[in-house]
Design a protein around this motif. Structure first.
Motif, PDB file in Angstrom:
ATOM      1  N   SER A 166      25.567  98.200  -9.902  1.00 50.56           N
ATOM      2  CA  SER A 166      27.030  98.136  -9.714  1.00 50.56           C
ATOM      3  C   SER A 166      27.762  98.728 -10.916  1.00 50.56           C
ATOM      4  CB  SER A 166      27.461  96.683  -9.495  1.00 50.56           C
ATOM      5  OG  SER A 166      27.045  95.883 -10.589  1.00 50.56           O
ATOM      6  N   LYS A 167      27.093  98.824 -12.043  1.00 50.32           N
ATOM      7  CA  LYS A 167      27.757  99.359 -13.240  1.00 50.32           C
ATOM      8  C   LYS A 167      27.412 100.833 -13.485  1.00 50.32           C
ATOM      9  CE  LYS A 167      28.053  94.893 -15.504  1.00 50.32           C
ATOM     10  NZ  LYS A 167      27.576  94.028 -16.588  1.00 50.32           N
ATOM     11  N   THR A 168      26.657 101.443 -12.582  1.00 44.77           N
ATOM     12  CA  THR A 168      26.306 102.854 -12.767  1.00 44.77           C
ATOM     13  C   THR A 168      27.215 103.716 -11.905  1.00 44.77           C
ATOM     14  OG1 THR A 168      24.748 102.916 -10.922  1.00 44.77           O
ATOM     15  CG2 THR A 168      23.871 102.189 -13.059  1.00 44.77           C
ATOM     16  N   ALA A 169      26.994 105.016 -11.987  1.00 45.74           N
ATOM     17  CA  ALA A 169      27.803 105.953 -11.197  1.00 45.74           C
ATOM     18  C   ALA A 169      27.666 105.665  -9.699  1.00 45.74           C
ATOM     19  CB  ALA A 169      27.343 107.382 -11.504  1.00 45.74           C
ATOM     20  N   LEU A 170      26.493 105.223  -9.271  1.00 48.68           N
ATOM     21  CA  LEU A 170      26.302 104.915  -7.848  1.00 48.68           C
ATOM     22  C   LEU A 170      27.210 103.769  -7.440  1.00 48.68           C
ATOM     23  CD1 LEU A 170      22.397 105.105  -7.799  1.00 48.68           C
ATOM     24  CD2 LEU A 170      23.968 106.726  -6.704  1.00 48.68           C
ATOM     25  N   GLY A 171      27.230 102.758  -8.272  1.00 45.15           N
ATOM     26  CA  GLY A 171      28.205 101.692  -8.142  1.00 45.15           C
ATOM     27  C   GLY A 171      28.047 100.789  -6.938  1.00 45.15           C
ATOM     28  N   SER A 172      29.076  99.989  -6.738  1.00 48.81           N
ATOM     29  CA  SER A 172      29.051  98.982  -5.692  1.00 48.81           C
ATOM     30  C   SER A 172      28.989  99.622  -4.317  1.00 48.81           C
ATOM     31  CB  SER A 172      30.283  98.098  -5.797  1.00 48.81           C
ATOM     32  OG  SER A 172      30.317  97.495  -7.072  1.00 48.81           O
ATOM     33  N   ALA A 173      29.492 100.828  -4.197  1.00 46.64           N
ATOM     34  CA  ALA A 173      29.446 101.495  -2.891  1.00 46.64           C
ATOM     35  C   ALA A 173      27.992 101.677  -2.443  1.00 46.64           C
ATOM     36  CB  ALA A 173      30.137 102.860  -2.972  1.00 46.64           C
ATOM     37  N   GLU A 174      27.154 102.088  -3.374  1.00 44.41           N
ATOM     38  CA  GLU A 174      25.752 102.271  -3.028  1.00 44.41           C
ATOM     39  C   GLU A 174      25.093 100.929  -2.705  1.00 44.41           C
ATOM     40  OE1 GLU A 174      24.065 104.781  -2.280  1.00 44.41           O
ATOM     41  OE2 GLU A 174      21.981 104.173  -2.447  1.00 44.41           O
ATOM     42  N   LEU A 175      25.449  99.895  -3.456  1.00 41.27           N
ATOM     43  CA  LEU A 175      24.915  98.562  -3.144  1.00 41.27           C
ATOM     44  C   LEU A 175      25.297  98.167  -1.725  1.00 41.27           C
ATOM     45  CD1 LEU A 175      25.451  96.396  -6.363  1.00 41.27           C
ATOM     46  CD2 LEU A 175      23.290  97.218  -5.427  1.00 41.27           C
ATOM     47  N   ARG A 176      26.565  98.420  -1.363  1.00 44.13           N
ATOM     48  CA  ARG A 176      27.022  98.077  -0.006  1.00 44.13           C
ATOM     49  C   ARG A 176      26.286  98.911   1.032  1.00 44.13           C
ATOM     50  NH1 ARG A 176      32.017  97.655  -2.359  1.00 44.13           N
ATOM     51  NH2 ARG A 176      32.503  99.800  -1.751  1.00 44.13           N
ATOM     52  N   ARG A 177      26.139 100.206   0.729  1.00 45.20           N
ATOM     53  CA  ARG A 177      25.432 101.075   1.669  1.00 45.20           C
ATOM     54  C   ARG A 177      23.994 100.562   1.881  1.00 45.20           C
ATOM     55  NH1 ARG A 177      22.255 105.746   2.359  1.00 45.20           N
ATOM     56  NH2 ARG A 177      21.493 105.643   0.224  1.00 45.20           N
ATOM     57  N   ARG A 178      23.365 100.168   0.820  1.00 40.16           N
ATOM     58  CA  ARG A 178      21.985  99.681   0.942  1.00 40.16           C
ATOM     59  C   ARG A 178      21.955  98.365   1.742  1.00 40.16           C
ATOM     60  NH1 ARG A 178      18.556 101.605  -4.478  1.00 40.16           N
ATOM     61  NH2 ARG A 178      19.207 103.786  -4.266  1.00 40.16           N
ATOM     62  N   GLN A 179      22.948  97.506   1.472  1.00 40.23           N
ATOM     63  CA  GLN A 179      22.959  96.239   2.222  1.00 40.23           C
ATOM     64  C   GLN A 179      23.108  96.509   3.715  1.00 40.23           C
ATOM     65  OE1 GLN A 179      24.724  92.801   0.543  1.00 40.23           O
ATOM     66  NE2 GLN A 179      25.617  92.109   2.479  1.00 40.23           N
ATOM     67  N   GLU A 180      23.956  97.486   4.052  1.00 41.60           N
ATOM     68  CA  GLU A 180      24.136  97.793   5.483  1.00 41.60           C
ATOM     69  C   GLU A 180      22.838  98.298   6.108  1.00 41.60           C
ATOM     70  OE1 GLU A 180      27.538 100.408   5.568  1.00 41.60           O
ATOM     71  OE2 GLU A 180      28.773  98.798   4.699  1.00 41.60           O
ATOM     72  N   LEU A 181      22.178  99.169   5.388  1.00 43.09           N
ATOM     73  CA  LEU A 181      20.894  99.664   5.911  1.00 43.09           C
ATOM     74  C   LEU A 181      19.884  98.518   6.053  1.00 43.09           C
ATOM     75  CD1 LEU A 181      20.533 103.038   3.991  1.00 43.09           C
ATOM     76  CD2 LEU A 181      20.520 102.743   6.482  1.00 43.09           C
ATOM     77  N   LEU A 182      19.788  97.688   5.034  1.00 46.27           N
ATOM     78  CA  LEU A 182      18.852  96.558   5.079  1.00 46.27           C
ATOM     79  C   LEU A 182      19.143  95.667   6.284  1.00 46.27           C
ATOM     80  CD1 LEU A 182      18.779  95.812   1.276  1.00 46.27           C
ATOM     81  CD2 LEU A 182      16.720  95.982   2.685  1.00 46.27           C
ATOM     82  N   GLN A 183      20.437  95.377   6.477  1.00 50.30           N
ATOM     83  CA  GLN A 183      20.794  94.495   7.595  1.00 50.30           C
ATOM     84  C   GLN A 183      20.461  95.180   8.924  1.00 50.30           C
ATOM     85  OE1 GLN A 183      22.006  91.178   7.173  1.00 50.30           O
ATOM     86  NE2 GLN A 183      21.242  91.241   9.265  1.00 50.30           N
TER      87      GLN A 183
END
Lengths: 252, 252, 252, 252, 252, 252
Positions: B12-29
């Motif tokens: 969440s603190k890198t350039a990928l950021g929270s957006a990437e975390l959210r994107r990954r959560q969506e894929l995981l779900q």
């Protein structure tokens, strides 16, 4: 030649304290080959003792900072002051000029030169599997007769030397009689600095390796002959190679 | 069933950021079996990406705190969100009720069920040896055909998906033709979340395992059937068993 | 998702009969992940139970006909209903779309994820070597602590459940104490359908895998994620690829 | 001494027919050591040729009936007439007095006595993995340099002997030059009865084992010296030991 | 066919003397396959018996002179008359036409064909490790259950046959019960010429290989079928290939 | 500390002569750690160079006499002056107080400490298999990437140092690029005394071990710390333990 024995835990801040660090430095200097000056340094924060895989991992960051500083200051060789060689792979990634020696790998290879199958006497169930991995990663899984645990917390080992020696001998005897070991290794630095190797050899009649002496021997030889680790095997981490510092690697 | 995907770096603190975390959560779900709720959490400090043994070790302490908290909060299973399973042994020592799954071991075992010899496509020279150790520690050294490196920094993989897919396919083809692999594994979570598995299977004609899906599958199965790790194999660290906290383990 | 549990012997024609098949189907359905419908089918001719290598081989032809029919009828996954995975290699040659799972391989891989060395509790001297081969062929010979035999004929196991449980626990204890197992696997489907796994875990304190549940878990995961076996590893027999039928393969 | 070469497929009913059986018997008798009478028998139903794991399993039941009958009729030794030793484990379970020899295991052990690493030249992708298992089960995985496939259907091998010999030599050369083989084995009975061993040795300069001759040699030696297989290793199936017949073992 | 049994020690000059050589020749001739003429020859100088690695090495030079002379004189096969196969690698370097057979390797491979794991009963602690190396070099380390020592000097074995047989049976029983051996090998030629194999088989119920018979069997088969050792595996020493004689190889 | 470098061939009687022995002694003394006095001695009869298994065996008797004399005269450590460690097992049987070091085993273990997989550059096809055995006997078969041969007779190596260095570099490059070596070892003493290690490291960028320096390092360390070989692993030959002399062991 300057060798530093780098303790991956803040021993100076534990009950053992600076006195134990000094005692160990005196032993190291006494044991060292001619022409070697040994000093002891410890990290200022980390596990009080390393008796589990968790404590191994946790010790690596501070130890890496200490080891890279020691390399920058010109140490010829650095001994990682814990039998389990915690983070040795990482330390090889981070260094290039200085020799870095793990007592676990060093004593395993020396043990394999003295007989056919060696056994390790150690002090906690929690390190048995990590030590088995260490030996396997050294390529010597087939030469390991077994690992026997003396059930004493590391930090209490020195309080009754005789009792510790007796229990270590029992463990060693099991390795010889049941598992077919023909060489033993003390698998813990506290045992090593109690010099239990001489006791065990006298009682059990097989060679017994002290991992501190093993590390000293290998550190001295590698520094003398310029045998540094392979950077093909242990490449510098990509971000460091691109100019980052250790501080940059940890975000947040 | 509640599964948490625990990222061992502060994404969440890198350039990928929270957006990437959210994107990954969506894929995981989206990928998760019925009845599973997946959330993603990351540690707040640690390596931005893990491309060396050093970064593996350094990630463990914060990840352990996150994982033990998640267990305390009732997570049924926790997926260690890095292909190399950094510190999985330590996480098993520290937990007892929650299932903890490493994508590297999970995908290696699944790969071994699909063919005779599998190859791993990964992204940095610095993890080749750590991955080889991972497979050996899973007991599967004899089933590993090889490891091929796509020479792209992890953090740039997603910027040109097509180029990454082509280079991954080249690496996979080498593993099949030269090393005799009959199954492939994507050896990096960034590749996994680009869903390169479908591309590679179509191009190369062999099964290709996505380690995120592999970890989801094993986490779901183990939580469903109550298959926790063996505490004989991964004993609780002695100091914790005697009442200490994780904080107490680190001194100084 | 439709999973079929294919029994490679004509259980409906034995003393256990259709009642046991129905009992097993109910257990399978109860154990199955959400969204899975499990049915049980058995071959109409073959060995009454499989307690030797000979009975393994003899079961394959009828099982192959059943499995290829089930694939043609649209089953998503087929579980080979015998711990020893008899003919699993052949079934993979003959199928392509459907997932085919062997409980022996599935439980060996899951066991290896729960600890360092697993032991198998089984029921006949005659399968010890076939099981050792099974584990070796799964690539896991180095993770097998041992195989212990509970000396009860398979077909009498269920007549005195308590006695069977006690004898299985004795065998498991030997594997733990003498051979160093830290995980156990029930190596026989009759034990599995007696649900001896819960008993043993309670008595022995290590994880105990039920191979039926292991096969269900792997079948579900593989069907869900589309992980079919590698046709490079298990090529379609040349005559079938050229248009022959299973009937054509057997002459005379 | 009476040795029977038992063909596990109904060759007399194929295009090759009884003429080929007679031709093989003549060769076997010509090759046999002094004092040995060799006859050839084939099963009356089964696979026309064995080019997959499926065909291996399917051949076992009829072959077992043939072999147990031959033992009852007083044969001193029985050679399983297929390179892949299909069901050899089962045949050892079912016999006790007669020697039963598999050409695959026999030639692998002889090859290991002639050099350091041997290669196998065979005829179908579908048997590569079964042959690898055969060598591993013989305990010789570490002595196998590789397996090379001559892409000709077994049943067409003899139609152009020269072309087959050239292609076999190409495969053998790859094993020597790329894989380091210093001994070769013909991995198919049709090649063996074409006597390609002499051709290959002349062309390639390394020893080349004919598995038919290897099986003859081992059958003769074992019968002469009374070396039967270990019933501890291959116990009689429990039901047979309790009085059942082969017919009783198959229900339905 | 002419087979020579070459004793690598000057037995004719020891207490056993020429009478024992004649007794052995008679047994060899009695055991030999039809059509084989066996003679016994011994070197004129060397160790009286071979009970250590040192005695193995020391025996090689004279044995090499004997073996190369026997090859020049037209022997079809030469059996190295010591279980430990001392210098077999060297003898293969020095010969090309004649078959050279070591009883240790021959009996290990035959043992592996009779069961799953074999044990060796031998007579001196000093050969345990050399025998372990022999089996490993034969590629069969994984098939060796263990080596048990009957503590009787080789040269006294025959003085009390019954006592020797009892002690050998005790050693064999340990290998079966503790180490899981299902086949035994007599690991000493003096035991072999006492024909302890029949005693042990009767007492212990598993196959017992006599290494002299094993060597005869393999020598006969290899000479019959022309299976010479691979010169790729055992190249002629460079100086000999360039024209030197054995005498030239030793300077001073 | 007195270390003797014992050459197992009569170099003083070859074309190289005493001048080469003196040159080697000067290099050894120059390379030795502080406090070490190194002398060179050679046997007076034996092979002029060791390029085959035969020459290895033949060298042992005279070398044993030299080594036991050196032990009796008080040498602290003895280096066996041939890369292949010919007869090291025998020398360990015959000695007890003095340290005996083989350059082959010593450099293999040191190489394994510097990287993951090492390659050996040597000079004759005839020693490839003996060296492979040496590494396997050291327990390190899994760490050996390969062995590459520079096709120059040992005795001509020094006549064109530049050409030898170029060919050695070619061999080393093959080991790195094709076989994955990340560390190299010079597998021949003549190369070692040409100091090709520095050349190769400069050209190839990986650590290169000189086996003479490796042996010096291990001899020094073992003598310093009293690490003698295990007499359990290398028991004194029974006849010597009973009072015989080396002369008594050879009859005739």
């Amino acid at each position: 030649m300057r060798i530093v024995y780098a303790v991956p835990g803040p021993m100076s801040k534990t009950a053992l304290g600076s006195a134990e660090l000094r005692r160990r430095q005196e032993l190291l200097q006494r044991w060292a080959p001619e022409g070697v000056e040994v000093t002891v340094q410890n990290v200022l924060s980390g596990p009080a003792s390393i008796e589990s895989a968790y404590e191994e991992h946790v010790s690596v960051e501070q130890t890496a900072r200490l080891v890279t500083r020691l390399e920058a200051e010109g140490a010829d060789a650095i001994i990682l002051g814990c039998y389990g060689d915690p983070g040795l792979d990482a330390l090889c990634e981070l260094t290039e000029r200085a020799v870095v020696v793990g007592p676990g790998a060093a004593s395993a290879h020396l043990a394999a030169m003295l007989g056919h199958r060696f056994g390790i006497v150690t002090v906690a169930d929690g390190v048995v599997h990590p030590l088995r991995r260490l030996v396997a990663d050294a390529g010597l899984a087939g030469s390991l007769a077994g690992i026997a645990v003396v059930d004493v917390p590391v930090l209490e080992l020195g309080t009754d030397r005789e009792a510790s020696a007796l229990r270590a001998a029992d463990a060693g005897r099991r390795l010889i009689e049941r598992d077919g070991a023909d060489v033993l290794v003390l698998g813990c630095m506290s045992m090593a600095f109690l010099e239990l190797d001489a006791d065990l050899r006298a009682k059990l009649g097989v060679p017994v390796l002290n991992p501190v002496k093993a590390a000293l021997a290998i550190a001295h030889a590698r520094a003398l002959f310029g045998w540094r680790h392979s950077k093909t095997a242990y490449p510098t981490p990509r971000k460091l190679a691109a100019g980052a510092t250790l501080d940059d690697l940890v975000v947040g």
